[in-house]
Design an enzyme around this catalytic site. Structure first.
Site, PDB file in Angstrom:
ATOM      1  CG  HIS A  33     -45.224 -21.378  13.002  1.00  0.00           C
ATOM      2  ND1 HIS A  33     -44.725 -20.111  13.122  1.00  0.00           N
ATOM      3  CD2 HIS A  33     -46.649 -21.448  12.053  1.00  0.00           C
ATOM      4  CE1 HIS A  33     -46.012 -19.213  12.174  1.00  0.00           C
ATOM      5  NE2 HIS A  33     -46.612 -20.124  12.661  1.00  0.00           N
ATOM      6  CB  SER A  93     -64.783  -7.961  -6.195  1.00  0.00           C
ATOM      7  OG  SER A  93     -63.046  -7.329  -5.319  1.00  0.00           O
ATOM      8  CB  SER A 118     -43.204 -16.118  13.533  1.00  0.00           C
ATOM      9  OG  SER A 118     -44.299 -16.420  13.456  1.00  0.00           O
ATOM     10  CG  HIS A 134     -64.551 -11.353 -10.529  1.00  0.00           C
ATOM     11  ND1 HIS A 134     -65.742 -11.487 -11.760  1.00  0.00           N
ATOM     12  CD2 HIS A 134     -64.088 -10.358 -10.488  1.00  0.00           C
ATOM     13  CE1 HIS A 134     -65.923 -10.097 -11.922  1.00  0.00           C
ATOM     14  NE2 HIS A 134     -65.096  -9.031 -11.153  1.00  0.00           N
TER      15      HIS A 134
END
Length: 893
Positions: free
Chosen positions: A435, A579, A437, A577
């Site tokens: 594509h 980070s 852009s 988690h």
């Protein structure tokens, strides 16, 4: 306005007239009115015309921005300016979201403009003219006409009526032909018709016998008229980037010709007389060789057509057969057969990066301009190959280069392969896309990634193999992608930023994933201990594990929330988690703020602004934005030719970020410059480029023998709307726009006959000591030093110090036409009145800050601190030093 309001003027004349009064004093100097530097310049002009019509109609030089919404109303007043000699109605002062100049709204001029009998200079560049206004042809004195960067398709047949025209520029339009009357411009010396669509030239061009420079580059010319042999005065002829297949041999016999540029044409044969001339440029022509010419649609060795585009072209066509395309800037494309099912017109342009929409990630470095390809969102049947040149970063150690693309909502990285051309040594980034852009090239931290299945896996860092993440079985129900980046931090960097040699930190670890769900089981992370720390000498009370959010804005100490295990070399902990994670070793109890400070310094570029004046010509000023580590070598290199203020304080700035330099306090620059934005010099900082500007600064008013004190201030991104007082007032508080200010001083003019050349003319000063020994004195010598830096702000400073308006007016009247005496009288009058006040020095510092003179406030504080140090040293020498207080101990900690 504040001064006038306090003097009672606002009630008498109203706010609008008051602004006109102020403008009349500052903008109407020497019959010049420069309002293109103001976003509301036309509004100010209308106010001036209403309040000071008698003075405005005498104006000889007028500059306005045609991006102004009140331009139409202003045009109706122009015919009243019968004395006008120079009129500038330029666009290009505003920019769109991608940083490109926006053309002005001007499409025509009132017919009565043709009655301006004195007008000799007219600049209508960067507008929306489709035809040349007919009134221009009735200007009898016109010598200079600029209509570049418009939409002109043709020029009027009676253009030759401008018999006094010596300079004509119509570059960057859409001209397809020229009128025969152009040959009647008998005194024309400079003609610029570059970057148009001219396919042929009339023979009458050969009648321009006084033409010295002729620029026809960037057109579609197939041939040159033989009449060019008559241009006996021609010195420079620019014909590059056309479609010329031949040129007349008579060009070589032009007696005055010193430059003939024929580059990037289709010349396969050049007359020997021209080829042998040393001033001829022929690069980019086939000249009988097999290399295809620009725009040639010949098959290449690989079977695909090759298109070589010139710098004037902005589009090309792709068919189902595919093709290879080479842009003038070095960007290349390869469209394989079948990539486009139907013929597709591709438009392209390169843009300067705008920080508002080009969002660099943490620790990214921008390496290229932005490439825009239209139509946006088009999907190809097969992948299109793109090669983008980029500036080589200072170091590729522990970093990698990727092409980044914008989908309209977010930026994403493409799989990228880097190459280096053997001959040119240029670096190129290669990627494949389906594509179109926007695209740019960045350098980022090395990224390791893996797929985490339900069975678990192990992920190592290629930058530091001692860092690893272990995913146990059952950690996730569905396979997810995990990415790992590492930023090594040296102990020297930590010590320099924190000013604490005892601080240490492990490499900074960033973990991310493509899932919003936390892991089902704890993930085990191994980090190496900070340098110099081992399991044998570890003091656990000094070890802190920090967690940062994804934006890196806050750092929390999570040491007590996790179970830390230690080996001889590593610290191991578990999380659910991802980070940022950072292991610190320090005696500090709270280190969140310290970690944030270190992190910001690591991800920003540390630069200094330098303003230096030439020793032989102080009005020539060199501005530079220099990376911190290059400041000393640059100053050493320039010290033989330049002198001036020391570099500014260090400024933290992203690479690729835009900043401005604005001149204030009575000095200005010529605003007709290609790198000026809203009347201010524009820079884009790249550490790998030579980022400098050398300009002339002048005093817009008569100096009357006085030296002019001014400053150049640097601003980030958007610029404050007005200068200089409003910008100064805004500096009282934290202002993210303002970066630094450096002083500039223009030398005093030679004294008039019979005048005393001394700067003070016998002015005497009483001995003074402000303050006290314990807190530090300000002496008479200190006050004299301060007075030299005050400049035109002395009235504002005097009012903030508590002097009355009557005192200010009396000081100004008694020392009229002598700025130095006004400043000294004000400062010493205040000092005598307040010499017994123990708090007078702090009041002086506060007044300087309130007046926008933080530089002087800092100087006073430095003087006072030196006084305190001398006092403490004298106490220590006589043995009266007391033990440190608890407060001193707290400060030391």
């Amino acid at each position: 306005q504040k001064m006038a309001e306090l003097l009672g003027l606002r009630d008498e004349c109203g706010e609008g007239a008051l602004e006109a009064v102020a403008l009349a004093g500052s903008c109407l100097a020497d019959n010049r009115l420069n309002l293109d530097v103001y976003p509301d310049g036309c509004s100010r002009f209308l106010q001036l015309f209403q309040g000071r019509q008698g003075e405005v109609v005498q104006v000889e030089f007028l500059r306005l921005s045609s991006n102004d919404h009140l331009l139409g109303t202003t045009l109706g007043i122009l015919p009243h300016l019968k004395h006008l000699k120079s009129l500038v109605l330029k666009g290009g002062h505003a920019r769109d979201e991608f940083g490109s100049c926006q053309h002005g709204s001007l499409t025509s001029l009132p017919p009565d403009v043709g009655n301006l009998r004195c007008l000799t200079h007219l600049d209508l560049s960067f507008n929306s003219l489709s035809t040349l206004p007919s009134c221009i042809l009735h200007l009898p004195s016109l010598r200079v006409l600029l209509v570049s960067h418009n939409s002109l398709v043709t020029l009027p047949e009676d253009l030759g009526s401008l018999s006094k025209l010596t300079f004509f520029s119509a570059m960057k339009n859409q001209l397809k032909d020229l009128p025969q009357s152009i040959g009647e411009l008998a005194v024309l010396q400079d003609l610029d018709l570059s970057e148009n669509a001219l396919e042929f030239l009339p023979e009458e061009v050969g009648n321009l016998h006084n033409c010295i420079e002729l620029d026809l580059s960037g057109n579609r010319l197939l041939s040159i008229p033989e009449s060019f042999a008559n241009l006996k005065s021609l010195r420079r002829l620019h014909l590059h980037s056309n479609l010329l297949e031949r040129v007349p041999a008579s060009l070589a016999s032009l007696p005055s010709l010193s430059r003939l540029d024929l580059q990037n044409n289709r010349l396969r044969a050049v007359p020997p007389e021209i080829r042998a001339s040393p001033f001829v440029r022929l690069r980019g022509n086939p000249l009988g060789e097999t290399e295809p010419s620009p725009q040639a649609d010949e098959p290449s060795a690989g079977g695909l057509r090759r298109l070589f585009l010139s710098s004037t072209e902005d589009s090309f066509t792709v068919t189902s057969e595919g093709c290879k395309v080479v842009l003038a800037c070095g960007i290349r494309f390869c469209f394989p057969p079948g990539a486009a099912s139907d013929p597709l017109r591709i438009h392209f342009r390169t843009l300067a990066p705008d920080p508002q929409w080009v969002k660099l990630r943490h620790h990214d470095v921008l390496l290229s301009r932005v490439l825009e390809l239209q139509p946006h969102g088009v999907v190809f049947q097969q992948e299109v190959q793109i090669w983008m040149p980029y500036a080589s970063p200072q170091t590729l150690h522990q970093r990698e280069v990727v092409v980044r693309t914008f989908s309209g909502q977010s930026w994403s990285d493409l799989r990228t392969r880097t190459e280096q051309k053997r001959k040119s040594k240029k670096h190129v980034a290669h990627c494949s896309v389906l594509h179109f852009s926007w695209f740019l090239v960045v350098s980022r931290l090395v990224q390791n990634e893996c797929k985490v299945p339900t069975e678990g896996t192990l992920l190592f860092s290629s930058v530091d193999p001692n860092i690893k993440v272990t995913f146990p079985p059952g950690v996730t129900e569905e396979t997810r992608c995990v990415k790992l980046q590492v930023l090594p931090v040296s102990a020297e960097e930590i010590a320099e930023i924190t000013a604490d040699a005892g601080c240490r930190a492990s490499p900074l670890l960033c973990l991310s994933q493509d899932s919003l769900v936390d892991f089902l089981r704890p993930v085990r992370i191994q980090l190496p201990l900070p340098p110099g720390v081992t399991g044998l000498n570890l003091d656990r009370s000094r070890l802190h594990l920090l967690h940062g959010d994804l934006e890196g804005q806050t750092w929390d100490d999570i040491t007590s929330q996790v179970v830390l295990e230690f080996t001889h070399l590593y610290a191991v902990f578990e999380v659910t988690h991802f980070s940022w994670y950072w292991l610190w070793y320090t005696t500090k109890t709270y280190i969140g703020g310290i970690a944030k400070k270190v992190y910001e310094r690591l991800r920003m570029y540390q630069v200094n602004f330098i303003a230096l004046q030439r020793k032989k010509d102080p009005e020539q000023v060199l501005l530079q934005c220099v990376p911190k580590h290059k400041v000393d070598p640059v100053l050493k290199k320039l010290q033989d030719r330049y002198r001036g203020p020391e570099p500014s304080d260090m400024v933290e700035m992203f690479e690729g970020e835009q900043f401005f330099a604005a001149f204030e306090r009575g000095i200005s620059i010529d605003m007709d410059r290609p790198d000026c934005v809203d009347g201010r010099l524009s820079f884009i900082f790249y550490s790998h480029l030579k980022n400098m500007k050398e300009i002339y600064v002048t005093s817009p008013v008569d100096r009357k023998g006085q030296a002019v004190k001014g400053q150049v201030s640097f601003y980030r991104g958007a610029v404050p709307e007005s200068i200089p007082e409003d910008a100064s007032r805004r500096r009282k508080g934290p202002d993210s726009l303002w970066l630094a200010t450096l002083p500039i001083r223009l030398p005093r003019l030679k004294p008039r006959w019979g005048e005393n050349p001394g700067p003070l003319n016998g002015f005497s000063f009483p001995p003074l000591n402000l303050g006290n020994a314990e807190t530090g004195y300000l002496t008479q010598t200190n006050l004299l030093s301060i007075a030299r830096r005050v400049g035109a702000d002395w009235q504002t400073i005097g009012l903030n110090l508590g002097l009355t308006y009557q005192q200010i007016e009396r000081i100004g009247y008694n020392n009229r036409e002598d700025l130095d005496k006004q400043i000294l009288d004000m400062l010493f009058s205040w000092a005598q009145q307040n010499s017994e006040d123990p708090d007078c020095v702090s009041k002086l510092i506060s007044a300087m800050k309130e007046s926008g003179r933080q530089d002087i406030a800092d100087e006073v504080e430095t003087i006072i601190e030196l006084g305190r140090q001398k006092y403490r040293e004298s106490i220590r020498r006589v043995g009266l030093e007391q033990e440190s207080s608890a407060e001193d101990s707290a400060i030391a900690m």
